[in-house]
Write a protein that holds these residues in place. Structure first.
Motif, PDB file in Angstrom:
ATOM      1  N   LEU A 196     -25.832  27.194  22.303  1.00 56.86           N
ATOM      2  CA  LEU A 196     -25.698  28.566  21.816  1.00 56.86           C
ATOM      3  C   LEU A 196     -24.424  28.736  20.989  1.00 56.86           C
ATOM      4  CD1 LEU A 196     -26.602  31.481  21.647  1.00 56.86           C
ATOM      5  CD2 LEU A 196     -25.625  31.866  23.927  1.00 56.86           C
ATOM      6  N   GLU A 197     -23.342  28.133  21.441  1.00 55.96           N
ATOM      7  CA  GLU A 197     -22.085  28.240  20.697  1.00 55.96           C
ATOM      8  C   GLU A 197     -22.206  27.606  19.313  1.00 55.96           C
ATOM      9  OE1 GLU A 197     -19.355  30.024  21.471  1.00 55.96           O
ATOM     10  OE2 GLU A 197     -20.706  30.707  23.080  1.00 55.96           O
ATOM     11  N   LEU A 198     -22.950  26.496  19.231  1.00 59.76           N
ATOM     12  CA  LEU A 198     -23.154  25.841  17.936  1.00 59.76           C
ATOM     13  C   LEU A 198     -23.932  26.739  16.979  1.00 59.76           C
ATOM     14  CD1 LEU A 198     -23.866  22.108  18.841  1.00 59.76           C
ATOM     15  CD2 LEU A 198     -22.125  22.941  17.268  1.00 59.76           C
ATOM     16  N   PHE A 199     -24.920  27.455  17.511  1.00 60.36           N
ATOM     17  CA  PHE A 199     -25.680  28.373  16.660  1.00 60.36           C
ATOM     18  C   PHE A 199     -24.792  29.520  16.165  1.00 60.36           C
ATOM     19  CE2 PHE A 199     -29.534  26.374  18.388  1.00 60.36           C
ATOM     20  CZ  PHE A 199     -30.321  26.340  17.242  1.00 60.36           C
ATOM     21  N   LYS A 200     -23.799  29.885  16.956  1.00 60.67           N
ATOM     22  CA  LYS A 200     -22.867  30.932  16.529  1.00 60.67           C
ATOM     23  C   LYS A 200     -21.925  30.433  15.435  1.00 60.67           C
ATOM     24  CE  LYS A 200     -22.749  33.365  20.997  1.00 60.67           C
ATOM     25  NZ  LYS A 200     -21.914  33.714  22.179  1.00 60.67           N
ATOM     26  N   GLU A 201     -21.623  29.106  15.479  1.00 59.84           N
ATOM     27  CA  GLU A 201     -20.640  28.536  14.554  1.00 59.84           C
ATOM     28  C   GLU A 201     -21.242  28.054  13.247  1.00 59.84           C
ATOM     29  OE1 GLU A 201     -18.910  25.348  16.727  1.00 59.84           O
ATOM     30  OE2 GLU A 201     -18.139  26.636  18.342  1.00 59.84           O
ATOM     31  N   LYS A 202     -22.489  27.532  13.300  1.00 57.55           N
ATOM     32  CA  LYS A 202     -23.066  26.871  12.138  1.00 57.55           C
ATOM     33  C   LYS A 202     -24.169  27.720  11.492  1.00 57.55           C
ATOM     34  CE  LYS A 202     -22.153  22.205  13.909  1.00 57.55           C
ATOM     35  NZ  LYS A 202     -21.249  21.753  12.831  1.00 57.55           N
ATOM     36  N   SER A 203     -24.314  27.582  10.186  1.00 64.31           N
ATOM     37  CA  SER A 203     -25.296  28.372   9.431  1.00 64.31           C
ATOM     38  C   SER A 203     -26.612  27.601   9.308  1.00 64.31           C
ATOM     39  CB  SER A 203     -24.739  28.713   8.048  1.00 64.31           C
ATOM     40  OG  SER A 203     -23.576  29.493   8.162  1.00 64.31           O
ATOM     41  N   PHE A 204     -27.328  27.479  10.427  1.00 66.94           N
ATOM     42  CA  PHE A 204     -28.617  26.797  10.415  1.00 66.94           C
ATOM     43  C   PHE A 204     -29.656  27.625   9.663  1.00 66.94           C
ATOM     44  CE2 PHE A 204     -26.750  25.038  14.392  1.00 66.94           C
ATOM     45  CZ  PHE A 204     -26.822  23.691  14.069  1.00 66.94           C
ATOM     46  N   ASP A 205     -30.565  26.924   8.974  1.00 67.29           N
ATOM     47  CA  ASP A 205     -31.655  27.597   8.257  1.00 67.29           C
ATOM     48  C   ASP A 205     -32.955  27.616   9.042  1.00 67.29           C
ATOM     49  OD1 ASP A 205     -30.541  28.304   5.549  1.00 67.29           O
ATOM     50  OD2 ASP A 205     -30.048  26.176   5.584  1.00 67.29           O
ATOM     51  N   TYR A 206     -33.212  26.546   9.804  1.00 66.55           N
ATOM     52  CA  TYR A 206     -34.450  26.514  10.592  1.00 66.55           C
ATOM     53  C   TYR A 206     -34.301  25.585  11.782  1.00 66.55           C
ATOM     54  CZ  TYR A 206     -35.809  22.038   8.308  1.00 66.55           C
ATOM     55  OH  TYR A 206     -35.872  20.737   7.864  1.00 66.55           O
ATOM     56  N   ILE A 207     -35.186  25.790  12.752  1.00 67.36           N
ATOM     57  CA  ILE A 207     -35.233  24.974  13.963  1.00 67.36           C
ATOM     58  C   ILE A 207     -36.486  24.109  13.897  1.00 67.36           C
ATOM     59  CG2 ILE A 207     -35.449  25.029  16.485  1.00 67.36           C
ATOM     60  CD1 ILE A 207     -34.088  27.791  16.394  1.00 67.36           C
ATOM     61  N   ASN A 208     -36.354  22.873  14.334  1.00 70.93           N
ATOM     62  CA  ASN A 208     -37.492  21.955  14.330  1.00 70.93           C
ATOM     63  C   ASN A 208     -37.366  21.046  15.541  1.00 70.93           C
ATOM     64  OD1 ASN A 208     -39.660  20.335  13.676  1.00 70.93           O
ATOM     65  ND2 ASN A 208     -38.660  19.298  11.979  1.00 70.93           N
ATOM     66  N   GLY A 209     -38.444  20.943  16.351  1.00 67.05           N
ATOM     67  CA  GLY A 209     -38.335  20.028  17.474  1.00 67.05           C
ATOM     68  C   GLY A 209     -39.430  20.161  18.502  1.00 67.05           C
ATOM     69  N   TYR A 210     -39.237  19.428  19.613  1.00 63.95           N
ATOM     70  CA  TYR A 210     -40.234  19.372  20.668  1.00 63.95           C
ATOM     71  C   TYR A 210     -40.374  20.736  21.343  1.00 63.95           C
ATOM     72  CZ  TYR A 210     -40.011  14.269  20.260  1.00 63.95           C
ATOM     73  OH  TYR A 210     -40.064  12.976  19.807  1.00 63.95           O
ATOM     74  N   THR A 211     -41.608  21.130  21.525  1.00 64.82           N
ATOM     75  CA  THR A 211     -41.926  22.458  22.039  1.00 64.82           C
ATOM     76  C   THR A 211     -41.228  22.746  23.365  1.00 64.82           C
ATOM     77  OG1 THR A 211     -44.089  22.305  20.982  1.00 64.82           O
ATOM     78  CG2 THR A 211     -43.823  23.981  22.679  1.00 64.82           C
ATOM     79  N   SER A 212     -41.339  21.840  24.334  1.00 61.39           N
ATOM     80  CA  SER A 212     -40.829  22.108  25.678  1.00 61.39           C
ATOM     81  C   SER A 212     -39.329  22.370  25.678  1.00 61.39           C
ATOM     82  CB  SER A 212     -41.153  20.936  26.621  1.00 61.39           C
ATOM     83  OG  SER A 212     -40.516  19.745  26.179  1.00 61.39           O
ATOM     84  N   SER A 213     -38.580  21.648  24.837  1.00 58.66           N
ATOM     85  CA  SER A 213     -37.127  21.817  24.793  1.00 58.66           C
ATOM     86  C   SER A 213     -36.739  23.158  24.181  1.00 58.66           C
ATOM     87  CB  SER A 213     -36.492  20.682  23.991  1.00 58.66           C
ATOM     88  OG  SER A 213     -36.840  19.440  24.545  1.00 58.66           O
ATOM     89  N   ILE A 214     -37.439  23.552  23.124  1.00 59.18           N
ATOM     90  CA  ILE A 214     -37.130  24.836  22.482  1.00 59.18           C
ATOM     91  C   ILE A 214     -37.529  25.990  23.394  1.00 59.18           C
ATOM     92  CG2 ILE A 214     -37.508  26.260  20.430  1.00 59.18           C
ATOM     93  CD1 ILE A 214     -38.143  23.693  18.883  1.00 59.18           C
ATOM     94  N   VAL A 215     -38.640  25.835  24.127  1.00 56.34           N
ATOM     95  CA  VAL A 215     -39.066  26.862  25.088  1.00 56.34           C
ATOM     96  C   VAL A 215     -38.013  27.016  26.184  1.00 56.34           C
ATOM     97  CG1 VAL A 215     -40.751  27.398  26.905  1.00 56.34           C
ATOM     98  CG2 VAL A 215     -41.538  26.699  24.627  1.00 56.34           C
ATOM     99  N   LEU A 216     -37.491  25.898  26.685  1.00 53.84           N
ATOM    100  CA  LEU A 216     -36.460  25.957  27.723  1.00 53.84           C
ATOM    101  C   LEU A 216     -35.207  26.669  27.203  1.00 53.84           C
ATOM    102  CD1 LEU A 216     -35.669  25.094  30.606  1.00 53.84           C
ATOM    103  CD2 LEU A 216     -34.723  23.009  29.603  1.00 53.84           C
ATOM    104  N   PHE A 217     -34.832  26.380  25.966  1.00 55.96           N
ATOM    105  CA  PHE A 217     -33.681  27.052  25.368  1.00 55.96           C
ATOM    106  C   PHE A 217     -33.940  28.558  25.235  1.00 55.96           C
ATOM    107  CE2 PHE A 217     -31.100  27.946  21.365  1.00 55.96           C
ATOM    108  CZ  PHE A 217     -29.897  28.017  22.039  1.00 55.96           C
ATOM    109  N   ALA A 218     -35.185  28.924  24.892  1.00 59.12           N
ATOM    110  CA  ALA A 218     -35.542  30.345  24.765  1.00 59.12           C
ATOM    111  C   ALA A 218     -35.455  31.056  26.114  1.00 59.12           C
ATOM    112  CB  ALA A 218     -36.942  30.483  24.178  1.00 59.12           C
ATOM    113  N   LYS A 219     -35.824  30.366  27.188  1.00 57.95           N
ATOM    114  CA  LYS A 219     -35.702  30.961  28.526  1.00 57.95           C
ATOM    115  C   LYS A 219     -34.232  31.192  28.871  1.00 57.95           C
ATOM    116  CE  LYS A 219     -39.994  28.982  30.321  1.00 57.95           C
ATOM    117  NZ  LYS A 219     -40.620  28.002  31.235  1.00 57.95           N
ATOM    118  N   PHE A 220     -33.392  30.254  28.478  1.00 58.59           N
ATOM    119  CA  PHE A 220     -31.945  30.418  28.676  1.00 58.59           C
ATOM    120  C   PHE A 220     -31.432  31.629  27.884  1.00 58.59           C
ATOM    121  CE2 PHE A 220     -27.843  29.567  26.600  1.00 58.59           C
ATOM    122  CZ  PHE A 220     -26.997  29.586  27.709  1.00 58.59           C
ATOM    123  N   LEU A 221     -31.890  31.770  26.649  1.00 53.73           N
ATOM    124  CA  LEU A 221     -31.474  32.904  25.823  1.00 53.73           C
ATOM    125  C   LEU A 221     -31.886  34.227  26.462  1.00 53.73           C
ATOM    126  CD1 LEU A 221     -32.409  31.558  22.266  1.00 53.73           C
ATOM    127  CD2 LEU A 221     -30.107  31.764  23.224  1.00 53.73           C
TER     128      LEU A 221
END
Length: 451
Positions: A196-221
């Motif tokens: 989360l801190e990295l997303f605050k610091e860096k200007s990412f344009d898009y997310i790409n990756g394995y579904t289960s990991s991104i879902v887990l991150f979304a639950k954390f959010l």
């Protein structure tokens, strides 16, 4: 989005970084993009003729130039496409040098290996032109959703090698390709905070990756009461890949990321197989692949019927993938056309079935989905996987901060008996982290039954 042609040279160099890397590695990306443009501009009436000729051309090439494939087929001519035998991953479990076509050497082709999620990992090859065409196609697909791979900064949720050399090599590739890799082998709370801190610091344009990991991150959010787009406003879209995306998980991602979700289905040895278009349809790749759904005897099924997915790689001359059974089952939509085929649904892997004591055979995803729908009601559980130990014994491994209580466990057991079968023995194991494959994928169901 492309930079104005009058931009200064340093910006232009940055924009073309991805293509330059491909050129430096010997992949003829410019030639491939020209061929893709020709394919894209074919009319509806001309497309079927082009597709048939391309299929016949790659078949003839391998029958004449690949001794391993000619031994596999045992024939030099077929009257109909359905007569051509279906290849499986097990048929390719032999040294790569024995599978290459004439005039192709391992040092002169693109070599990689599959993740092994189907149970049959193997090393494969693509000739450099075929691999360049794969990338030209991916670049075009991403452009349909406004993503410019030559300049956009990617937040990548993938696995990474643990050995020192492999790790450094992957990090270098990420740097050159303008992406930052989030290590999904450590999805602890402390590491998710770092994400989360990295997303605050860096200007990412898009997310790409394995579904289960991104879902887990979304639950954390969700726990943190954070919408990612708010803290990282440069984000535009999220692409999920490699694992099943359930509708409730899509809704979670849309809510917590604040982004449009695009689901991708692909295979490293082939290309992107299907990609969500602007209408939300899973449009099949008919540019570099020929995708069929077949019955148990290899005969193509009418659209709307479920069967095994088999795929022909139309341009790979180094290594044959002709009527290649990828290990998934699916349905092609009844409203598909030759120029616009639509994948109606993926119904599971061919080798992922739970066999119950009564002899009943159920798709593993059914078992997983019933369990998932109940277990996540607790709000405690972040991830789950099912392991069949014996015919009547199943273990549910789950990642959670605290144990499920007896009432919750009984509720899950009752749901399983209601939807599947009575008399099953369900045990529960709470884990800090669930085991993932070497590539970082979370295999949601595993059977330990012999055979």
């Amino acid at each position: 989005m492309f930079v104005n042609c009058f931009a200064n040279e340093s910006i232009e160099n940055s924009v073309n970084r991805f293509k330059k890397i491909l050129r430096l590695k010997g992949f003829p990306i410019d030639q491939a993009q020209k061929e893709l443009d020709v394919i894209l501009n074919r009319s509806e009436g001309d497309f079927q003729n082009f597709n048939e000729k391309r299929r016949q051309s790659i078949l003839d090439f391998h029958l004449k130039n690949n001794s391993n494939y000619s031994q596999f087929t045992s024939k030099t001519h077929y009257n109909t496409w359905d007569e051509i035998p279906v290849m499986t991953k097990a048929d390719l479990q032999k040294p790569l040098k024995d599978r290459l076509s004439k005039r192709y050497k391992t040092s002169k082709v693109f070599v990689n290996k599959t993740s092994g999620s189907s149970g049959h990992p193997f090393i494969f090859a693509k000739d450099k032109y075929a691999h360049a065409l794969t990338w030209a196609h991916i670049i075009w697909l991403y452009q349909q959703h406004g993503i410019d791979m030559n300049s956009y900064f990617e937040a990548r949720f993938y696995g990474i090698p643990k050995d020192a050399v492999g790790y450094r090599k992957e990090r270098l590739k990420d740097f050159l390709a303008n992406r930052h890799r989030f290590d999904i082998f450590d999805l602890s709370q402390s590491n998710l905070h770092k994400f989360l801190e990295l997303f605050k610091e860096k200007s990412f344009d898009y997310i790409n990756g394995y579904t289960s990991s991104i879902v887990l991150f979304a639950k954390f959010l969700k726990e943190q009461n954070v919408i990612l787009k708010v803290v990282c406003p440069t984000l535009k879209i999220c692409i999920t890949t490699s694992e099943m995306l359930f509708e409730d998980d899509r809704q979670l991602l849309e809510n917590q990321l604040g982004l449009k979700i695009v689901n991708e289905y692909g295979a490293s040895e082939l290309d992107v197989i299907a990609f969500e278009n602007e209408k939300g349809e899973w449009q099949l790749n008919n540019k570099t692949l020929y995708v069929e759904v077949v019955d148990d005897h290899g005969f193509a099924l009418p659209h709307g019927q479920e069967g095994d997915i088999v795929i022909t790689s139309l341009y790979n001359k180094a290594h044959p993938f002709i009527r290649y059974q990828i290990g998934d089952r699916g349905i092609i939509d009844e409203n598909s056309t030759v120029q616009k085929p639509i994948l109606k649904s993926l119904t599971g892997r061919t080798n992922d079935f739970a066999i119950l004591p009564s002899g009943k055979k159920v798709p593993a995803l059914s078992f997983y989905y019933v369990t998932k729908s109940v277990i996540e009601d607790s709000g405690l559980v972040k991830e789950i996987k099912i392991i069949q130990k014996e015919l009547s014994k199943f273990t549910i491994q789950y990642k959670a901060e605290s144990e499920l209580d007896q009432i919750q466990k009984q509720k899950i057991t009752t749901a399983v008996e209601t939807y599947l079968e009575k008399g099953l023995e369900i045990t529960f194991e709470r884990k800090n982290e669930l085991d993932r494959s070497e590539s970082g994928k979370l295999k949601q169901f595993t059977s330990q039954l012999d055979g």
